[in-house]
Design a protein around this motif. Structure first.
Motif, mmCIF file in Angstrom:
data_model
loop_
_atom_site.group_PDB
_atom_site.id
_atom_site.type_symbol
_atom_site.label_atom_id
_atom_site.label_comp_id
_atom_site.label_asym_id
_atom_site.label_seq_id
_atom_site.Cartn_x
_atom_site.Cartn_y
_atom_site.Cartn_z
ATOM 1 N N SER A 200 0.828 -1.197 0.000
ATOM 2 C CA SER A 200 0.000 0.000 0.000
ATOM 3 C C SER A 200 0.876 1.267 0.000
ATOM 4 C CB SER A 200 -0.957 -0.101 1.185
ATOM 5 O OG SER A 200 -1.156 1.100 1.761
ATOM 6 N N PHE A 201 1.995 1.234 0.756
ATOM 7 C CA PHE A 201 2.938 2.363 0.715
ATOM 8 C C PHE A 201 3.467 2.527 -0.713
ATOM 9 C CE2 PHE A 201 7.518 3.158 0.381
ATOM 10 C CZ PHE A 201 7.533 4.502 0.702
ATOM 11 N N ARG A 202 3.860 1.416 -1.330
ATOM 12 C CA ARG A 202 4.408 1.462 -2.690
ATOM 13 C C ARG A 202 3.389 2.040 -3.671
ATOM 14 N NH1 ARG A 202 5.012 -2.806 -6.507
ATOM 15 N NH2 ARG A 202 2.865 -3.295 -5.937
ATOM 16 N N ASP A 203 2.131 1.571 -3.560
ATOM 17 C CA ASP A 203 1.101 2.022 -4.507
ATOM 18 C C ASP A 203 0.840 3.523 -4.369
ATOM 19 O OD1 ASP A 203 1.000 -0.559 -5.328
ATOM 20 O OD2 ASP A 203 -0.864 -1.059 -4.280
ATOM 21 N N GLN A 204 0.860 3.995 -3.132
ATOM 22 C CA GLN A 204 0.634 5.434 -2.906
ATOM 23 C C GLN A 204 1.797 6.260 -3.453
ATOM 24 O OE1 GLN A 204 -0.507 5.454 1.257
ATOM 25 N NE2 GLN A 204 -1.088 7.606 0.981
ATOM 26 N N PHE A 205 3.015 5.815 -3.175
ATOM 27 C CA PHE A 205 4.198 6.553 -3.632
ATOM 28 C C PHE A 205 4.274 6.539 -5.154
ATOM 29 C CE2 PHE A 205 8.562 7.704 -4.346
ATOM 30 C CZ PHE A 205 8.943 8.464 -3.261
ATOM 31 N N ALA A 206 3.805 5.450 -5.754
ATOM 32 C CA ALA A 206 3.867 5.295 -7.218
ATOM 33 C C ALA A 206 3.018 6.340 -7.936
ATOM 34 C CB ALA A 206 3.419 3.891 -7.608
ATOM 35 N N GLU A 207 2.120 7.003 -7.196
ATOM 36 C CA GLU A 207 1.293 8.042 -7.829
ATOM 37 C C GLU A 207 2.073 9.327 -8.085
ATOM 38 O OE1 GLU A 207 -2.190 8.467 -5.423
ATOM 39 O OE2 GLU A 207 -2.741 6.361 -5.738
ATOM 40 N N ARG A 208 3.234 9.462 -7.483
ATOM 41 C CA ARG A 208 4.038 10.672 -7.742
ATOM 42 C C ARG A 208 4.492 10.672 -9.200
ATOM 43 N NH1 ARG A 208 7.563 13.010 -3.191
ATOM 44 N NH2 ARG A 208 6.529 12.355 -1.302
ATOM 45 N N PRO A 209 4.457 11.815 -9.866
ATOM 46 C CA PRO A 209 4.937 11.877 -11.249
ATOM 47 C C PRO A 209 6.387 11.404 -11.378
ATOM 48 C CG PRO A 209 3.751 13.894 -10.671
ATOM 49 C CD PRO A 209 3.855 13.087 -9.411
ATOM 50 N N SER A 210 7.198 11.639 -10.337
ATOM 51 C CA SER A 210 8.616 11.209 -10.374
ATOM 52 C C SER A 210 8.719 9.687 -10.453
ATOM 53 C CB SER A 210 9.342 11.706 -9.120
ATOM 54 O OG SER A 210 8.669 11.241 -7.960
ATOM 55 N N ALA A 211 7.814 9.001 -9.796
ATOM 56 C CA ALA A 211 7.833 7.533 -9.817
ATOM 57 C C ALA A 211 7.375 7.036 -11.186
ATOM 58 C CB ALA A 211 6.947 6.976 -8.711
ATOM 59 N N ALA A 212 6.339 7.681 -11.712
ATOM 60 C CA ALA A 212 5.828 7.270 -13.027
ATOM 61 C C ALA A 212 6.875 7.508 -14.118
ATOM 62 C CB ALA A 212 4.548 8.028 -13.339
ATOM 63 N N ALA A 213 7.684 8.556 -13.948
ATOM 64 C CA ALA A 213 8.680 8.904 -14.982
ATOM 65 C C ALA A 213 9.911 8.008 -14.932
ATOM 66 C CB ALA A 213 9.120 10.357 -14.807
ATOM 67 N N THR A 214 10.028 7.187 -13.901
ATOM 68 C CA THR A 214 11.277 6.414 -13.731
ATOM 69 C C THR A 214 11.004 4.915 -13.594
ATOM 70 O OG1 THR A 214 11.141 6.807 -11.338
ATOM 71 C CG2 THR A 214 12.507 8.327 -12.603
ATOM 72 N N ARG A 215 9.883 4.451 -14.162
ATOM 73 C CA ARG A 215 9.526 3.030 -13.993
ATOM 74 C C ARG A 215 10.674 2.107 -14.393
ATOM 75 N NH1 ARG A 215 4.298 4.486 -16.163
ATOM 76 N NH2 ARG A 215 2.913 4.679 -14.371
ATOM 77 N N PHE A 216 10.789 1.006 -13.654
ATOM 78 C CA PHE A 216 11.823 0.022 -13.990
ATOM 79 C C PHE A 216 11.584 -0.570 -15.366
ATOM 80 C CE2 PHE A 216 12.050 -0.580 -9.241
ATOM 81 C CZ PHE A 216 13.334 -0.102 -9.111
ATOM 82 N N ARG A 217 12.663 -0.759 -16.095
ATOM 83 C CA ARG A 217 12.595 -1.518 -17.344
ATOM 84 C C ARG A 217 14.004 -1.999 -17.651
ATOM 85 N NH1 ARG A 217 14.626 1.273 -21.525
ATOM 86 N NH2 ARG A 217 14.921 3.491 -21.192
ATOM 87 N N PHE A 218 14.083 -3.009 -18.490
ATOM 88 C CA PHE A 218 15.401 -3.489 -18.895
ATOM 89 C C PHE A 218 15.874 -2.651 -20.068
ATOM 90 C CE2 PHE A 218 13.649 -7.215 -16.695
ATOM 91 C CZ PHE A 218 14.662 -7.395 -15.774
ATOM 92 N N ASP A 219 17.093 -2.109 -19.969
ATOM 93 C CA ASP A 219 17.642 -1.308 -21.064
ATOM 94 C C ASP A 219 17.934 -2.213 -22.245
ATOM 95 O OD1 ASP A 219 17.925 1.298 -19.698
ATOM 96 O OD2 ASP A 219 19.318 0.201 -18.424
ATOM 97 N N ARG A 220 17.708 -1.662 -23.423
ATOM 98 C CA ARG A 220 18.112 -2.391 -24.625
ATOM 99 C C ARG A 220 19.578 -2.144 -24.854
ATOM 100 N NH1 ARG A 220 13.710 -1.608 -29.215
ATOM 101 N NH2 ARG A 220 12.043 -2.324 -27.889
ATOM 102 N N VAL A 221 20.343 -3.198 -24.864
ATOM 103 C CA VAL A 221 21.787 -3.037 -25.010
ATOM 104 C C VAL A 221 22.186 -3.630 -26.353
ATOM 105 C CG1 VAL A 221 24.011 -3.651 -24.041
ATOM 106 C CG2 VAL A 221 22.083 -3.203 -22.532
ATOM 107 N N SER A 222 22.909 -2.843 -27.149
ATOM 108 C CA SER A 222 23.313 -3.380 -28.449
ATOM 109 C C SER A 222 24.403 -4.421 -28.244
ATOM 110 C CB SER A 222 23.814 -2.259 -29.362
ATOM 111 O OG SER A 222 25.121 -1.945 -29.001
ATOM 112 N N SER A 223 24.409 -5.440 -29.077
ATOM 113 C CA SER A 223 25.368 -6.531 -28.893
ATOM 114 C C SER A 223 26.704 -6.229 -29.566
ATOM 115 C CB SER A 223 24.787 -7.835 -29.436
ATOM 116 O OG SER A 223 24.329 -7.600 -30.736
ATOM 117 N N SER A 224 26.805 -5.058 -30.232
ATOM 118 C CA SER A 224 28.060 -4.759 -30.922
ATOM 119 C C SER A 224 29.101 -4.219 -29.939
ATOM 120 C CB SER A 224 27.816 -3.733 -32.019
ATOM 121 O OG SER A 224 27.250 -2.581 -31.447
#
Ligand SMILES: N[C@@H](CCC(=O)N[C@@H](CS)C(=O)NCC(=O)O)C(=O)O
Length: 224
Positions: A200-224
């Protein structure tokens, strides 16, 4: 003077070059820094570290500890999330009323901060061990037990710990705890069902625009 006193008292450094964060979009320590940059409205460039097994410090923005994040400003590099957040705070056009670790009240709030940061590190140990075929080693098993122990403590004490914090825009405790909880789910390290208060703490904090702008994702890394 404590660091959560009048924000206007802090001298602002006007950056001549855009600060650069060296890190990964899937890293919780990197997200602490990116989230803080968003909260402070400091613009930054982002440089992805393609491989966390690299032994070249230059890849990590010069950090000989071979870890992310690093913040590069015209003052030089800052290693790690806490020092980097402090360096960013000096660049903020609108400084936050921030509760830093040293102004976190002793007792339950300070313990919650210690365990949030330790759980983040223990999670790194677990993920690196698992990714490198060592999930069944005694140390990885101990890490797992420690992680669930810390999560159990945080679940029992999070409400009291947050209530003990002084008036603020943000605290290092909230920043790290949010990144920890969201990351455990993102990396599927733990199922969060039993941790209702932390969710519930996480869900509330996730409403901040800063949290929405920094969502976790895996970076695409070029294999070269
Ligand atoms: N004390 C550092 C810890 C940073 C850290 O452990 N970062 C992880 C990624 S989230 C890392 O670089 N791991 C690489 C490794 O374990 O070798 C901080 O607070 O930023």
């Amino acid at each position: 003077m404590t660091s959560n006193s009048a924000p206007s008292a802090l001298p602002r450094i006007v950056p001549r070059i855009v600060p650069r964060i060296v890190g990964r979009s899937s890293s919780h320590f990197t997200r602490v820094l990116r989230l803080f940059a968003e909260e402070c409205a400091v613009r930054y460039d982002f440089q992805v570290v393609p491989n966390l097994l690299s032994e070249d410090a230059a890849v990590y923005g010069g950090n000989p500890g071979l870890r992310v994040p690093t913040l590069i400003t015209e003052q030089g590099p800052s290693f790690g999330s806490l020092g980097s957040c402090r360096a960013l705070a000096a660049l903020a056009p609108q400084p936050l009323r921030m509760v830093w670790p040293e102004s976190t009240p002793l007792g339950i709030a300070a313990n919650a901060l210690e365990l949030s940061l330790q759980a983040m590190s223990t999670e790194v140990t677990w993920i690196m061990a698992t990714a490198n075929g060592l999930a069944a080693s005694p140390y990885a098993l101990k890490s797992r037990t420690a992680l669930t122990g810390m999560l159990g403590w945080l679940e029992s004490n999070v409400l009291e710990a947050l209530a003990a914090l002084p008036e603020r825009d943000l605290s290092y405790l909230e920043l790290s705890l949010f990144c920890l909880i969201d990351h455990l789910e993102f990396r599927e390290v733990l199922v969060l069902d039993p941790y209702e208060r932390l969710r519930s703490f996480r869900d509330q904090f996730a409403e901040r625009p800063s949290a929405a702008a920094t969502r976790f994702r895996f970076d695409r890394v070029s294999s070269s």
